[in-house]
Design a protein around this motif. Sequence first.
Motif, PDB file in Angstrom:
ATOM      1  N   ALA A   1      37.776  32.859  41.480  1.00 38.44           N
ATOM      2  CA  ALA A   1      37.366  34.135  40.875  1.00 38.44           C
ATOM      3  C   ALA A   1      35.866  34.101  40.676  1.00 38.44           C
ATOM      4  CB  ALA A   1      38.068  34.372  39.535  1.00 38.44           C
TER       5      ALA A   1
ATOM      6  N   ASN B   1      43.565  39.576  49.387  1.00 40.40           N
ATOM      7  CA  ASN B   1      42.681  40.574  49.989  1.00 40.40           C
ATOM      8  C   ASN B   1      42.630  40.329  51.491  1.00 40.40           C
ATOM      9  OD1 ASN B   1      41.931  41.994  47.696  1.00 40.40           O
ATOM     10  ND2 ASN B   1      40.224  40.625  47.238  1.00 40.40           N
TER      11      ASN B   1
ATOM     12  N   ALA C   1      44.910  48.020  40.581  1.00 39.22           N
ATOM     13  CA  ALA C   1      46.046  48.383  41.448  1.00 39.22           C
ATOM     14  C   ALA C   1      46.659  47.204  42.189  1.00 39.22           C
ATOM     15  CB  ALA C   1      45.585  49.449  42.435  1.00 39.22           C
TER      16      ALA C   1
ATOM     17  N   TYR D   1      40.575  30.442  51.461  1.00 38.09           N
ATOM     18  CA  TYR D   1      40.823  31.521  50.498  1.00 38.09           C
ATOM     19  C   TYR D   1      42.322  31.547  50.122  1.00 38.09           C
ATOM     20  CZ  TYR D   1      41.818  36.268  48.930  1.00 38.09           C
ATOM     21  OH  TYR D   1      42.300  37.359  48.238  1.00 38.09           O
ATOM     22  N   ARG D   2      42.622  31.222  48.887  1.00 41.68           N
ATOM     23  CA  ARG D   2      43.994  31.204  48.352  1.00 41.68           C
ATOM     24  C   ARG D   2      44.974  30.434  49.247  1.00 41.68           C
ATOM     25  NH1 ARG D   2      41.040  33.314  45.071  1.00 41.68           N
ATOM     26  NH2 ARG D   2      41.560  35.143  43.793  1.00 41.68           N
TER      27      ARG D   2
ATOM     28  N   GLU E   1      50.153  37.286  47.800  1.00 42.22           N
ATOM     29  CA  GLU E   1      49.537  36.132  47.133  1.00 42.22           C
ATOM     30  C   GLU E   1      50.603  35.491  46.245  1.00 42.22           C
ATOM     31  OE1 GLU E   1      45.563  36.327  45.340  1.00 42.22           O
ATOM     32  OE2 GLU E   1      46.390  35.256  43.621  1.00 42.22           O
TER      33      GLU E   1
ATOM     34  N   GLY F   1      49.043  38.070  38.197  1.00 45.68           N
ATOM     35  CA  GLY F   1      47.690  38.247  38.749  1.00 45.68           C
ATOM     36  C   GLY F   1      47.799  39.188  39.935  1.00 45.68           C
ATOM     37  N   CYS F   2      46.932  39.012  40.916  1.00 44.93           N
ATOM     38  CA  CYS F   2      46.991  39.882  42.091  1.00 44.93           C
ATOM     39  C   CYS F   2      48.249  39.568  42.900  1.00 44.93           C
ATOM     40  CB  CYS F   2      45.752  39.705  42.958  1.00 44.93           C
ATOM     41  SG  CYS F   2      44.295  40.495  42.223  1.00 44.93           S
TER      42      CYS F   2
ATOM     43  N   GLN G   1      41.045  44.100  34.469  1.00 44.16           N
ATOM     44  CA  GLN G   1      42.400  43.584  34.724  1.00 44.16           C
ATOM     45  C   GLN G   1      43.314  43.768  33.510  1.00 44.16           C
ATOM     46  OE1 GLN G   1      42.002  39.488  36.093  1.00 44.16           O
ATOM     47  NE2 GLN G   1      40.735  40.088  37.853  1.00 44.16           N
TER      48      GLN G   1
HETATM   49  N1  EPU Z   1      39.054  48.371  42.901  1.00 49.42           N
HETATM   50  C1  EPU Z   1      39.439  49.672  42.796  1.00 49.42           C
HETATM   51  N2  EPU Z   1      40.589  49.949  42.120  1.00 49.42           N
HETATM   52  C2  EPU Z   1      41.356  48.981  41.575  1.00 49.42           C
HETATM   53  C3  EPU Z   1      40.971  47.643  41.687  1.00 49.42           C
HETATM   54  C4  EPU Z   1      39.795  47.359  42.348  1.00 49.42           C
HETATM   55  O1  EPU Z   1      38.780  50.565  43.294  1.00 49.42           O
HETATM   56  O2  EPU Z   1      42.390  49.312  40.980  1.00 49.42           O
HETATM   57  C5  EPU Z   1      37.782  48.062  43.579  1.00 49.42           C
HETATM   58  C6  EPU Z   1      36.733  47.572  42.570  1.00 49.42           C
HETATM   59  O3  EPU Z   1      36.055  48.626  41.984  1.00 49.42           O
HETATM   60  C7  EPU Z   1      35.846  46.709  43.456  1.00 49.42           C
HETATM   61  C8  EPU Z   1      36.820  46.159  44.513  1.00 49.42           C
HETATM   62  O4  EPU Z   1      37.954  46.996  44.500  1.00 49.42           O
HETATM   63  O5  EPU Z   1      34.891  47.502  44.105  1.00 49.42           O
HETATM   64  C9  EPU Z   1      37.196  44.720  44.228  1.00 49.42           C
HETATM   65  O6  EPU Z   1      37.833  44.661  42.945  1.00 49.42           O
HETATM   66  P1  EPU Z   1      37.707  43.399  41.957  1.00 49.42           P
HETATM   67  O7  EPU Z   1      36.268  43.091  41.731  1.00 49.42           O
HETATM   68  O8  EPU Z   1      38.593  43.638  40.802  1.00 49.42           O
HETATM   69  O9  EPU Z   1      38.204  42.201  42.812  1.00 49.42           O
HETATM   70  P2  EPU Z   1      39.530  42.003  43.620  1.00 49.42           P
HETATM   71  O10 EPU Z   1      39.138  41.716  45.034  1.00 49.42           O
HETATM   72  O11 EPU Z   1      40.519  43.074  43.404  1.00 49.42           O
HETATM   73  C10 EPU Z   1      39.553  39.414  43.336  1.00 49.42           C
HETATM   74  C11 EPU Z   1      40.643  38.419  43.158  1.00 49.42           C
HETATM   75  C12 EPU Z   1      40.967  38.254  41.678  1.00 49.42           C
HETATM   76  C13 EPU Z   1      39.709  37.845  40.927  1.00 49.42           C
HETATM   77  C14 EPU Z   1      38.647  38.909  41.136  1.00 49.42           C
HETATM   78  C15 EPU Z   1      37.319  38.523  40.519  1.00 49.42           C
HETATM   79  C16 EPU Z   1      42.128  38.451  45.075  1.00 49.42           C
HETATM   80  C17 EPU Z   1      43.389  38.965  45.646  1.00 49.42           C
HETATM   81  N3  EPU Z   1      41.828  38.862  43.829  1.00 49.42           N
HETATM   82  O12 EPU Z   1      40.093  40.665  42.943  1.00 49.42           O
HETATM   83  O13 EPU Z   1      41.899  37.201  41.578  1.00 49.42           O
HETATM   84  O14 EPU Z   1      39.989  37.698  39.544  1.00 49.42           O
HETATM   85  O15 EPU Z   1      38.411  39.081  42.547  1.00 49.42           O
HETATM   86  O16 EPU Z   1      36.711  37.534  41.245  1.00 49.42           O
HETATM   87  O17 EPU Z   1      41.435  37.679  45.718  1.00 49.42           O
HETATM   88  C18 EPU Z   1      44.220  36.705  41.648  1.00 49.42           C
HETATM   89  O18 EPU Z   1      43.969  36.056  42.664  1.00 49.42           O
HETATM   90  O19 EPU Z   1      45.365  36.750  41.150  1.00 49.42           O
HETATM   91  C19 EPU Z   1      43.144  37.429  41.016  1.00 49.42           C
HETATM   92  C20 EPU Z   1      43.330  38.207  39.974  1.00 49.42           C
END
Ligand code: EPU
Length: 302
Positions: A142, A230, A260, A176-177, A296, A225-226, A217
């Motif tokens: 993260a 991605n 989401a 990655y994961r 994931e 979590g997610c 979150q």
């Molecule tokens: N976004 C939206 N709507 C949403 C969620 C996200 O538009 O409902 C947009 C955000 O605004 C941003 C982009 O999507 O522009 C990325 O969102 P975010 O920064 O929340 O990161 P993420 O890619 O959704 C990843 C990890 C998380 C980790 C965060 C912070 C994965 C699948 N998820 O989330 O890890 O906490 O980055 O580094 O890689 C997990 O693995 O369980 C997890 C929570």
Amino acid sequence: MRISDKPMAVRLKDLGVELRPGVSLTEKTSLGIGGTTDELLLHQYDTIPHVMRLLADENIPYRFLGGGTNVLIADGELPYVVLHLPAAHPGVRIDGNMAYVDASADLGGTVTFCAKNDLGGMEGLIGVPGSIGGALRMNAGAYGTQIGSYVREVELYRASTGEIETLRGNDIRFDYRHTSFAPNDVMLRVKLELPSKPYKEILAGIRVCNEKRRASQPLNQKSAGCIFKNPPGGSAGRMIDELKLKGHRVGDAMVSDRHANFFINVGTASCSDMLRLIDEVRERVRGSYGIVLENEVIVWQN
Ligand code: EPU
């Protein structure tokens, strides 16, 4: 699955295993979903190869449960027993820049313990729930940090040889994961090499990450979590959000209206509710973006 055979229970006890009959895994997972089975608590690491051999000889299927924060488990009576390492508090020993950590130690607790000893680097991982063992297996990450970067050695039960082995960090692939560990390897201990940093500085970094996480979150809800990884260069959360699927439900399984890519259990969701929600969302994303999202969350179907 129940171990009702008395001699078997005695043999397990002799190997330092505590048998807990009929445990509900609903209580053991962050999603609050999961059936019932016997739990075997492995109190002695060095007897693990013997325990595994005994289970194989007696045809008792098993699965290994870590912190329970990234797993979706079927409902009802489960056709396998669950193995678990007892929680270690703090489960961390520091020597210079090295931290020796038990796999059952809490990831967040480990980050904090190391910080108090002026060892940083893992600030980004502070809010990631689960155990060190689970974090290693998935290469938890993260905010630009992933645990694999700090791993120098891993002690594990190697399913392919049936022995406890020590792997060097360089011999393990951390993607990655995803890691090069076999699915049935059992993490036991890890040696992390962490950069020296004053506690105050680490604390400031931790605060920033905590705030970002709190803002985006659903931390106080039951989730894993997610749900999806991605896709390369993309964001599963953003795509699901763009499809206006926040709040979409199957029974008590719901796409979080905060983030989401978090699917939450808003009451008494079953495993099949959650699986249907996952499939529906995956299908909608495939239809609109031509991308097939990969789970994931790890699914334990019977
Ligand atoms: N976004 C939206 N709507 C949403 C969620 C996200 O538009 O409902 C947009 C955000 O605004 C941003 C982009 O999507 O522009 C990325 O969102 P975010 O920064 O929340 O990161 P993420 O890619 O959704 C990843 C990890 C998380 C980790 C965060 C912070 C994965 C699948 N998820 O989330 O890890 O906490 O980055 O580094 O890689 C997990 O693995 O369980 C997890 C929570």
